[in-house]
Design a protein around this motif. Structure first.
Motif, mmCIF file in Angstrom:
data_model
loop_
_atom_site.group_PDB
_atom_site.id
_atom_site.type_symbol
_atom_site.label_atom_id
_atom_site.label_comp_id
_atom_site.label_asym_id
_atom_site.label_seq_id
_atom_site.Cartn_x
_atom_site.Cartn_y
_atom_site.Cartn_z
ATOM 1 N N THR A 420 0.777 -1.221 -0.070
ATOM 2 C CA THR A 420 0.069 0.264 -0.096
ATOM 3 C C THR A 420 1.059 1.127 -0.216
ATOM 4 O OG1 THR A 420 0.098 0.060 2.199
ATOM 5 C CG2 THR A 420 -1.818 -1.088 1.360
ATOM 6 N N HIS A 421 0.155 2.243 -0.160
ATOM 7 C CA HIS A 421 1.049 3.518 -0.413
ATOM 8 C C HIS A 421 1.648 3.679 1.175
ATOM 9 C CE1 HIS A 421 1.509 7.864 -1.133
ATOM 10 N NE2 HIS A 421 0.849 8.105 0.078
ATOM 11 N N ASP A 422 1.312 3.447 2.392
ATOM 12 C CA ASP A 422 1.664 3.542 3.648
ATOM 13 C C ASP A 422 3.036 2.693 3.538
ATOM 14 O OD1 ASP A 422 -0.203 5.261 4.396
ATOM 15 O OD2 ASP A 422 -1.310 3.505 5.698
ATOM 16 N N PHE A 423 3.144 1.628 2.966
ATOM 17 C CA PHE A 423 4.403 0.747 3.147
ATOM 18 C C PHE A 423 5.388 1.288 2.472
ATOM 19 C CE2 PHE A 423 7.048 -2.299 0.911
ATOM 20 C CZ PHE A 423 7.579 -2.962 2.176
ATOM 21 N N TRP A 424 5.165 1.989 1.240
ATOM 22 C CA TRP A 424 6.209 2.738 0.492
ATOM 23 C C TRP A 424 6.655 3.812 1.137
ATOM 24 C CZ3 TRP A 424 8.110 -0.784 -2.614
ATOM 25 C CH2 TRP A 424 7.435 -1.521 -3.243
ATOM 26 N N GLN A 425 5.550 4.604 1.986
ATOM 27 C CA GLN A 425 6.048 5.771 2.815
ATOM 28 C C GLN A 425 7.181 5.542 4.014
ATOM 29 O OE1 GLN A 425 4.872 7.842 0.258
ATOM 30 N NE2 GLN A 425 4.556 9.458 2.156
ATOM 31 N N GLN A 426 6.852 4.514 4.371
ATOM 32 C CA GLN A 426 7.649 4.046 5.402
ATOM 33 C C GLN A 426 8.911 3.557 5.130
ATOM 34 O OE1 GLN A 426 5.106 1.007 7.410
ATOM 35 N NE2 GLN A 426 3.480 2.756 8.135
ATOM 36 N N GLN A 427 9.127 3.202 3.900
ATOM 37 C CA GLN A 427 10.390 2.570 3.525
ATOM 38 C C GLN A 427 10.540 1.508 4.263
ATOM 39 O OE1 GLN A 427 12.361 3.035 0.966
ATOM 40 N NE2 GLN A 427 10.727 4.281 -0.093
ATOM 41 N N GLY A 428 9.690 0.510 4.483
ATOM 42 C CA GLY A 428 9.901 -0.540 5.594
ATOM 43 C C GLY A 428 10.768 -1.816 4.849
#
Ligand SMILES: Nc1nc2c(ncn2[C@@H]2O[C@H](COP(=O)(O)OP(=O)(O)OP(=O)(O)O)[C@@H](O)[C@H]2O)c(=O)[nH]1
Ligand SMILES: [Mg+2]
Length: 462
Positions: A420-428
């Motif tokens: 999801t967008h969140d995953f990419w944002q967190q650079q996890g």
């Protein structure tokens, strides 16, 4: 034809064909094809002795006696560089086999004891496995066979994605202004082709996958040849009919003629000679590498793979197709380099792979072709460990980076679905590249190579 006779004939043909199996190892550049092939040969050669192949019943039961390399059928094609690959892996420090620059072939003969001994069955049986290796870049050209120049131009993701567009910006600035009806200018075509090739090289460097024509990246003997002087036209405002009616010296007609030449003289022979007749297939995908590279490149990989899978013939084999038009009747899709994540993440890696290949998997299900999804490491580079963190045990990986530094890392959680967008944002998610683990004279250590081998050829070793 009477039923019993037909069954008998079918069995006879099956037994005849069984002795030979063509396995397609499919994967884009750096997906892990050469590592897979090297490990496959190594595991099968050590099968009778110390290889760890517990998930392969023929090996577990002690019936698989080993494998030897035979002379390949086509003497004009180089032999798969197994020995140089093993020499690199056994070097101090160990190195990965070299990236592939051309085509090579390999024929392996497996010796095994059939599981059921009847008075007619032999004590020892053989299975010949035909394999071949090639640069992943060239594979990208197979989907190009389904196009004419017009549809190819439209299928190229020339304006999509900020990062990709930036890599092609110099070429796009000039190509966007071209008039397809104008007379072709040779010097301009040559310089624009070079700018396009430069864009492809940069995009490859940046981790993009959907890059055509593949020979622009790795020309081999075609380096500098005029057949590589074309590119897609980014702005096609006229109808297809109007464009195709343009005189032969127009820009459009000149590019279309070169595209056709490339398609018919370069791509088609490659497809005809090497990709037409397969019985089984394993599609290798570097899912974790794409996850490491970010959303645009992840989406790009998904598109490249979907297009690619249309290039193969899938379906159940009937009596006739078995003889005249072999089809891939079973395949595996594998996320490679699974040793880049801790074992508790392996389930998610497989789910993510299935999500990435959702479209082609639908088609395969429709064609009733059995597919197995798995994660594997052909040649392990890390060991799974546990560390104490805030009083709790946590999984970790121990390995040596390519620079020779010993590290203990937790690379991150793998999402079980498309990120999801969140995953990419967190650079996890992040991991370094590791050195392969040394092999000495033993079999290479791996993760689930035995499961892959069992799915692909296990039914032929009974
Ligand atoms: N950790 C780990 N890394 C791997 C494994 N297999 C391959 N790699 C890494 O991935 C790189 C590419 O693997 P190759 O087998 O050369 O890939 P390929 O598909 O043959 O690539 P081309 O020949 O360029 O088309 C290797 O150099 C390694 O760095 C594996 O099982 N584990
Ligand atoms: Mg290779």
């Amino acid at each position: 034809m009477r039923q019993p006779f037909r069954r008998e004939l079918s069995n006879l043909i099956e037994r005849g064909r069984d002795r030979q199996l063509r396995l397609a190892v499919t994967g884009l550049s750096q997906a892990g094809k050469t590592a897979f092939l090297t490990s496959l040969v190594n595991q099968l050669r050590h099968a009778g002795v110390e290889a760890q192949l517990d998930l392969l019943p023929a090996a577990r039961e002690g019936r698989l006696l080993g494998a030897q390399r035979l002379n390949q059928p086509d003497l004009g094609v180089p032999r798969f560089p197994y020995d140089p690959g093993m020499a690199a892996l056994r070097d101090t420090p160990p190195r990965w086999p070299e990236p592939t620059r051309g085509i090579s072939e390999l024929r392996l003969q497996l010796r095994y004891r059939p599981a059921q001994q009847g008075w007619l069955s032999p004590d020892i049986a053989h299975l010949t496995l035909d394999l071949f290796d090639y640069p992943g870049e060239w594979l990208l050209d197979l989907p190009l066979l389904q196009h004419d120049f017009y549809s190819w131009c439209q299928a190229q993701p020339l304006h999509s994605g900020d990062q990709r567009r930036a890599l092609f910006s110099e070429w796009l600035a000039e190509a966007d202004t071209l008039d397809p009806t104008a007379e072709a200018d040779e010097a301009q075509l040559a310089s624009l082709s070079e700018a396009y090739a430069e864009g492809l090289r940069r995009a490859k460097q940046a981790g993009f996958s959907n890059l055509q024509p593949g020979r622009f990246l790795l020309p081999g003997e075609l380096d500098g040849a005029p057949v590589l002087q074309f590119f897609p036209l980014p702005q096609l405002d006229m109808s297809k009919e109007a464009l195709e009616a343009l005189p032969s010296n127009s820009l459009y007609a000149t590019l279309a003629a070169r595209f056709r030449y490339y398609q018919q003289q370069v791509v088609r022979p490659f497809y005809r000679d090497h990709f037409r007749r397969f019985d089984r297939q394993i599609v290798l995908v570097d899912v974790l590498g794409a996850l490491n590279a970010g959303p645009e490149r992840f989406e790009d990989l998904s598109q490249a793979l979907s297009q690619l899978m249309h290039s193969f013939d899938y379906g159940q084999r009937s009596l006739l197709t078995r003889l005249f038009a072999p089809k891939i009747d079973k395949l595996a899709i594998a996320a490679t380099k699974a040793d880049h994540v801790t074992p508790d993440q392996h389930g998610h890696v497989v789910q993510l792979l299935e999500a990435l290949l959702a479209e082609p998997l639908k088609d395969l299900r429709f064609a009733n072709v059995p597919v197995k999804a798995l994660s594997l490491a052909a040649i392990r580079a890390t060991e799974a460990r546990e560390v104490m963190h805030n009083g709790k045990r946590s999984p970790a990986l121990r390995g040596t980076t390519l620079d020779g530094e010993d590290v203990l890392v937790y690379p991150g959680d793998v999402p079980p679905r498309l990120p999801t967008h969140d995953f990419w944002q967190q650079q996890g998610f992040d991991f370094p590249s590791f050195r392969p683990m040394g092999a000495g004279s033993d079999a290479l250590t791996h993760i689930r190579m035995d499961a892959a081998i069992d799915w692909l050829i296990g039914d032929k070793l009974v």
